[in-house]
Design an enzyme around this catalytic site. Structure first.
Site, short mmCIF file in Angstrom:
data_model
loop_
_atom_site.label_atom_id
_atom_site.label_comp_id
_atom_site.label_asym_id
_atom_site.label_seq_id
_atom_site.Cartn_x
_atom_site.Cartn_y
_atom_site.Cartn_z
CG PHE A 10 -23.02 -8.75 -11.27
CD1 PHE A 10 -22.98 -9.27 -9.98
CD2 PHE A 10 -22.98 -9.63 -12.34
CE1 PHE A 10 -22.89 -10.64 -9.76
CE2 PHE A 10 -22.90 -11.00 -12.12
CZ PHE A 10 -22.86 -11.50 -10.83
CB THR A 52 -22.13 0.06 -10.62
OG1 THR A 52 -21.28 -1.08 -10.61
CG2 THR A 52 -21.50 1.15 -9.79
CD GLU A 54 -18.87 -0.31 -19.23
OE1 GLU A 54 -18.75 -1.30 -18.48
OE2 GLU A 54 -19.89 -0.11 -19.93
NE ARG A 113 8.58 -3.01 7.66
CZ ARG A 113 9.26 -3.77 8.52
NH1 ARG A 113 10.42 -3.36 9.01
NH2 ARG A 113 8.78 -4.94 8.87
CD GLN A 160 20.75 -5.80 -8.21
OE1 GLN A 160 20.83 -7.03 -8.10
NE2 GLN A 160 21.68 -5.07 -8.79
CG HIS A 180 2.78 -1.59 1.67
ND1 HIS A 180 3.00 -1.32 0.34
CD2 HIS A 180 2.57 -0.39 2.27
CE1 HIS A 180 2.92 -0.02 0.14
NE2 HIS A 180 2.67 0.57 1.29
N GLY A 221 3.13 -7.28 6.30
CA GLY A 221 1.90 -7.48 7.05
C GLY A 221 0.98 -6.28 7.02
N GLY A 279 -16.76 -4.79 -16.95
CA GLY A 279 -16.66 -4.02 -18.19
C GLY A 279 -16.07 -4.81 -19.35
#
Length: 387
Positions: A167, A169, A251, A277, A288, A347, A349, A372
């Site tokens: 893992f 990075t 970090e 929307r 509300q 949001h 779909g 981390g």
């Protein structure tokens, strides 16, 4: 709605200039192009060199090597401003270099080691990675199994490293790695080593495919009888565990800044979306339950941001911050997932469609409660320090 560029009581005019500089860089160099980086699985190295040219890769490092000599508060401003980007893979690529890997050289390097490597690190010519996590040892640093053995031959003393790192990075494309390895039988007898890309026996086992952070390269690293000069020991022998624990605070503050940045961006996007929307004869914001839910998440994010800055201030005061930073990391890692799940839900779909910023932020946020220092580990670290 909270704005990531809102000033704090800790701010200076220089902090405002830094935020503006990074915002311009992201708008020009990152957001228009980073969808292609997601497909490629890495951030182009020329983009990182541009960040180095702009003076963004050496904020806390000594001016003798090209750094700015700034403090932890300025470094937090950098991390938070960088997190204005909607591409978590880009953010973590840069933050691993500045806040998770190269600080090991800054804190523990000899003058000779710093003179050799730090100028390139600060310019962005040399990109760094840190090799701590292993298949069976993540947050439990003392449980790592990679070994380093000191040998003497006709060509002098060398360390021989064997093991596997997971893992990592920047693991595929980094030039310089700081590797943790066991150097004694005691549980905490761990040391740090400088390993250059291309050293015989040091290879990328495989590039890893992730759910999020798609534009960051992540790797399994193999060390098979890797011989490095004795002077590549970084810091004191058998004191690497302490060095890792110290750097974890830097970090984790950076990761908390990333979480707050993601939460702030998601809330901003979602507020804009629900105001437009239409559903059942009104906007979503007219409901509300929607606007109150967003208001509560905004309150939590603002509070987390203040705690974030307080922790960075404690660092500048040279206070013991392990408990506070552990709590901060746990809080923000969980909060960003709460915020992103709600914002994605609002949001509808569209929030589940690839290549939309809210879907990308939702994917990228998940790891902030894991990487981390997982939430459970962080809470236990804090709880063990209660009087």
């Amino acid at each position: 709605m909270a704005d990531i560029l809102d000033s704090t009581i800790y701010d200076t005019p220089e902090h405002a200039q830094l935020r503006e500089q990074i915002a311009r860089f992201i708008a020009r160099e990152v957001e228009p192009h980073a969808s292609a980086w997601e497909e490629a699985g890495c951030v182009p190295r020329e983009v990182l060199r541009k960040m180095g040219d702009a003076g963004l890769f050496g904020l806390m490092y000594e001016p003798d090597y090209g750094g700015a000599g700034a403090d932890a508060m300025t470094n937090l401003v950098f991390a938070e401003a960088l997190s204005q980007s909607t591409f978590g893979g880009f953010i973590i690529t840069a933050l691993v270099h500045t806040d998770m890997a190269s600080p090991h050289l800054h804190h523990a390097g000899t003058p000779q080691q710093k003179a050799r490597y730090l100028p390139g690190v600060i310019r962005g010519d040399t990109i760094t990675a840190v090799g701590i996590s292993e298949p069976g040892a993540g947050s439990d640093v003392a449980g790592l199994r990679t070994t380093a053995r000191l040998e003497t031959g006709s060509d002098g003393e060398h360390w021989v490293l064997n093991g596997t790192k997971m893992f990592i990075t920047n693991g595929v494309h980094a030039n310089l790695y700081f590797i943790a390895a066991r150097t004694g039988s005691a549980r905490h007898a761990v040391s740090m080593f400088i390993v250059e890309k291309g050293t015989p026996g040091f290879t990328v086992g495989r590039a890893l495919k992730k759910t999020g952070w798609l534009s960051s390269d992540t790797a399994e690293l193999i060390l098979d009888n890797v011989r490095i000069p004795a002077e590549n020991l970084l810091g004191e022998r058998d004191r690497g565990f302490q060095a890792v624990m110290k750097n974890f605070q830097t970090e984790r503050i950076a990761l908390a800044a990333m979480a707050v940045g993601h939460a702030t961006q998601a809330l901003r996007m979602t507020l804009d979306y629900v105001r437009q929307r239409q559903a059942f004869g009104a906007t979503l914001f007219d409901k509300q339950t929607v606007r109150q839910r967003l208001a509560m998440l905004d309150a939590k994010t603002r509070a987390a941001r203040q705690y974030l800055y307080h922790c960075a201030w404690l660092v500048t005061q040279q206070r013991d911050v392990v408990q506070d930073v552990s709590l901060l990391k746990a809080l923000t890692g969980e909060l960003v997932n709460e915020v992103l799940q709600t914002c994605q839900q609002f949001h509808g779909g569209m929030g589940y469609m690839r290549e939309t910023p809210i879907e990308r932020l939702w994917r990228d946020a998940r790891v902030l409660a894991i990487g981390g220092g997982a939430t459970e580990v962080m809470l236990d670290e804090a709880a063990k320090r209660y009087g």
